[in-house]
Design a protein around this motif. Sequence first.
Motif, PDB file in Angstrom:
ATOM      1  N   ASP A  59       9.445   5.771   2.697  1.00 31.46           N
ATOM      2  CA  ASP A  59       8.924   4.741   3.435  1.00 31.46           C
ATOM      3  C   ASP A  59       9.509   3.293   2.970  1.00 31.46           C
ATOM      4  OD1 ASP A  59       7.165   2.628   4.602  1.00 31.46           O
ATOM      5  OD2 ASP A  59       5.192   3.602   3.696  1.00 31.46           O
ATOM      6  N   PRO A  60      10.057   2.607   3.986  1.00 26.62           N
ATOM      7  CA  PRO A  60      10.956   1.447   3.449  1.00 26.62           C
ATOM      8  C   PRO A  60      10.157   0.263   3.116  1.00 26.62           C
ATOM      9  CG  PRO A  60      11.020   1.622   6.001  1.00 26.62           C
ATOM     10  CD  PRO A  60      10.466   2.971   5.443  1.00 26.62           C
ATOM     11  N   ARG A  61       8.774   0.299   3.326  1.00 29.04           N
ATOM     12  CA  ARG A  61       7.928  -0.784   2.854  1.00 29.04           C
ATOM     13  C   ARG A  61       7.358  -0.591   1.657  1.00 29.04           C
ATOM     14  NH1 ARG A  61       4.133   0.760   7.796  1.00 29.04           N
ATOM     15  NH2 ARG A  61       4.517   2.811   7.069  1.00 29.04           N
ATOM     16  N   ASP A  62       7.263  -1.783   1.205  1.00 28.53           N
ATOM     17  CA  ASP A  62       6.576  -1.968  -0.344  1.00 28.53           C
ATOM     18  C   ASP A  62       5.117  -2.496   0.186  1.00 28.53           C
ATOM     19  OD1 ASP A  62       8.938  -1.454  -1.360  1.00 28.53           O
ATOM     20  OD2 ASP A  62       9.394  -3.471  -1.929  1.00 28.53           O
ATOM     21  N   TYR A  63       4.079  -2.259  -0.890  1.00 30.31           N
ATOM     22  CA  TYR A  63       2.873  -2.750  -0.722  1.00 30.31           C
ATOM     23  C   TYR A  63       2.327  -3.317  -1.965  1.00 30.31           C
ATOM     24  CZ  TYR A  63       3.154   0.765   3.090  1.00 30.31           C
ATOM     25  OH  TYR A  63       3.433   1.437   4.254  1.00 30.31           O
ATOM     26  N   ILE A  64       1.511  -4.264  -1.793  1.00 34.49           N
ATOM     27  CA  ILE A  64       0.594  -5.015  -2.886  1.00 34.49           C
ATOM     28  C   ILE A  64      -0.743  -4.569  -2.731  1.00 34.49           C
ATOM     29  CG2 ILE A  64       0.098  -7.303  -3.831  1.00 34.49           C
ATOM     30  CD1 ILE A  64       3.122  -6.636  -4.256  1.00 34.49           C
ATOM     31  N   LEU A  65      -1.403  -4.051  -3.462  1.00 34.78           N
ATOM     32  CA  LEU A  65      -2.753  -3.867  -3.487  1.00 34.78           C
ATOM     33  C   LEU A  65      -3.506  -4.702  -4.617  1.00 34.78           C
ATOM     34  CD1 LEU A  65      -2.706   0.044  -3.380  1.00 34.78           C
ATOM     35  CD2 LEU A  65      -2.745  -1.494  -1.377  1.00 34.78           C
ATOM     36  N   LYS A  66      -4.619  -5.185  -3.946  1.00 35.01           N
ATOM     37  CA  LYS A  66      -5.546  -5.822  -4.874  1.00 35.01           C
ATOM     38  C   LYS A  66      -6.834  -5.316  -5.137  1.00 35.01           C
ATOM     39  CE  LYS A  66      -2.944  -9.934  -3.474  1.00 35.01           C
ATOM     40  NZ  LYS A  66      -2.998 -11.212  -2.558  1.00 35.01           N
ATOM     41  N   LEU A  67      -7.829  -5.976  -6.046  1.00 33.64           N
ATOM     42  CA  LEU A  67      -9.074  -5.405  -6.044  1.00 33.64           C
ATOM     43  C   LEU A  67      -9.864  -5.104  -5.058  1.00 33.64           C
ATOM     44  CD1 LEU A  67     -11.567  -5.215  -8.259  1.00 33.64           C
ATOM     45  CD2 LEU A  67     -12.158  -7.582  -7.929  1.00 33.64           C
ATOM     46  N   GLY A  68     -10.533  -3.810  -5.076  1.00 36.43           N
ATOM     47  CA  GLY A  68     -11.257  -3.574  -3.830  1.00 36.43           C
ATOM     48  C   GLY A  68     -10.493  -2.845  -2.502  1.00 36.43           C
ATOM     49  N   GLU A  69      -9.101  -3.066  -2.681  1.00 36.76           N
ATOM     50  CA  GLU A  69      -8.236  -2.332  -1.612  1.00 36.76           C
ATOM     51  C   GLU A  69      -8.210  -0.753  -1.809  1.00 36.76           C
ATOM     52  OE1 GLU A  69      -6.041  -6.119   0.520  1.00 36.76           O
ATOM     53  OE2 GLU A  69      -4.973  -4.966  -1.310  1.00 36.76           O
ATOM     54  N   THR A  70      -7.769   0.002  -0.816  1.00 37.92           N
ATOM     55  CA  THR A  70      -7.505   1.403  -0.839  1.00 37.92           C
ATOM     56  C   THR A  70      -6.209   1.593  -0.152  1.00 37.92           C
ATOM     57  OG1 THR A  70      -8.925   2.135   1.088  1.00 37.92           O
ATOM     58  CG2 THR A  70      -9.867   2.078  -1.245  1.00 37.92           C
ATOM     59  N   PHE A  71      -5.505   2.691  -0.565  1.00 40.37           N
ATOM     60  CA  PHE A  71      -4.414   3.284  -0.199  1.00 40.37           C
ATOM     61  C   PHE A  71      -4.389   4.624   0.191  1.00 40.37           C
ATOM     62  CE2 PHE A  71       0.062   4.373   0.296  1.00 40.37           C
ATOM     63  CZ  PHE A  71       0.475   3.364   0.850  1.00 40.37           C
ATOM     64  N   ALA A  72      -4.145   5.113   1.468  1.00 46.85           N
ATOM     65  CA  ALA A  72      -4.119   6.701   1.692  1.00 46.85           C
ATOM     66  C   ALA A  72      -2.965   7.204   1.504  1.00 46.85           C
ATOM     67  CB  ALA A  72      -4.446   6.819   3.252  1.00 46.85           C
ATOM     68  N   VAL A  73      -2.653   8.302   0.902  1.00 45.09           N
ATOM     69  CA  VAL A  73      -1.518   8.935   0.329  1.00 45.09           C
ATOM     70  C   VAL A  73      -1.786  10.246   1.130  1.00 45.09           C
ATOM     71  CG1 VAL A  73      -0.202   9.916  -1.430  1.00 45.09           C
ATOM     72  CG2 VAL A  73      -1.726   7.920  -2.050  1.00 45.09           C
ATOM     73  N   SER A  74      -1.068  10.232   2.119  1.00 47.98           N
ATOM     74  CA  SER A  74      -1.386  11.413   3.271  1.00 47.98           C
ATOM     75  C   SER A  74      -0.140  12.196   3.506  1.00 47.98           C
ATOM     76  CB  SER A  74      -2.165  10.903   4.544  1.00 47.98           C
ATOM     77  OG  SER A  74      -1.149  10.012   5.040  1.00 47.98           O
ATOM     78  N   THR A  75       1.239  11.732   3.017  1.00 51.01           N
ATOM     79  CA  THR A  75       2.168  12.486   3.335  1.00 51.01           C
ATOM     80  C   THR A  75       2.717  12.963   1.856  1.00 51.01           C
ATOM     81  OG1 THR A  75       3.497  10.428   3.244  1.00 51.01           O
ATOM     82  CG2 THR A  75       2.731  11.191   5.493  1.00 51.01           C
ATOM     83  N   PRO A  76       3.717  14.082   1.916  1.00 53.39           N
ATOM     84  CA  PRO A  76       4.175  14.517   0.715  1.00 53.39           C
ATOM     85  C   PRO A  76       5.288  13.430   0.075  1.00 53.39           C
ATOM     86  CG  PRO A  76       4.630  15.893   2.714  1.00 53.39           C
ATOM     87  CD  PRO A  76       3.883  14.884   3.171  1.00 53.39           C
ATOM     88  N   GLY A  77       5.489  13.556  -1.272  1.00 52.74           N
ATOM     89  CA  GLY A  77       6.279  12.800  -1.567  1.00 52.74           C
ATOM     90  C   GLY A  77       5.875  11.838  -2.636  1.00 52.74           C
ATOM     91  N   ALA A  78       6.872  11.306  -3.551  1.00 51.68           N
ATOM     92  CA  ALA A  78       6.203  10.606  -4.873  1.00 51.68           C
ATOM     93  C   ALA A  78       5.704   9.163  -4.298  1.00 51.68           C
ATOM     94  CB  ALA A  78       7.515  10.200  -5.885  1.00 51.68           C
ATOM     95  N   VAL A  79       4.913   8.684  -5.020  1.00 57.24           N
ATOM     96  CA  VAL A  79       4.257   7.081  -4.722  1.00 57.24           C
ATOM     97  C   VAL A  79       4.462   6.402  -5.935  1.00 57.24           C
ATOM     98  CG1 VAL A  79       2.442   5.687  -4.530  1.00 57.24           C
ATOM     99  CG2 VAL A  79       2.671   7.969  -3.069  1.00 57.24           C
ATOM    100  N   VAL A  80       5.257   5.412  -6.235  1.00 53.58           N
ATOM    101  CA  VAL A  80       5.700   4.720  -7.552  1.00 53.58           C
ATOM    102  C   VAL A  80       4.679   3.370  -7.356  1.00 53.58           C
ATOM    103  CG1 VAL A  80       7.116   3.550  -8.873  1.00 53.58           C
ATOM    104  CG2 VAL A  80       7.683   5.629  -7.538  1.00 53.58           C
TER     105      VAL A  80
END
Length: 96
Positions: free
Chosen positions: A36-57
């Motif tokens: 995934d070429p995108r980067d994400y910033i997550l803050k208090l109260g937010e969620t992120f779905a990990v729905s595909t195989p592969g590492a998440v850093v």
Amino acid sequence: MDYLLKKGETVSVTAGPESCSLRMDQGSVWLTRYDDPRDYILKLGETFAVSTPGAVVIEALEDTAIALEYACTGRPARTTIQIGLCLPSSIVMERN
């Protein structure tokens, strides 16, 4: 599973076959994932779905508390975790 990270610490998460979600309970993180070429910033109260195989850093941008749960049940997710610890900025390494 709940995780506490200090500023600068990193975690690499590889989820199992079921999709899971990352929930921010405190602080903020920078997140990137395999193929995934995108980067994400997550803050208090937010969620992120990990729905595909592969590492998440995940890197803590400040002292942070996160929770990994199965998306459909809210149970703690079964994942493979690798943790990288940061060195305090006051430590300087010199090479000769």
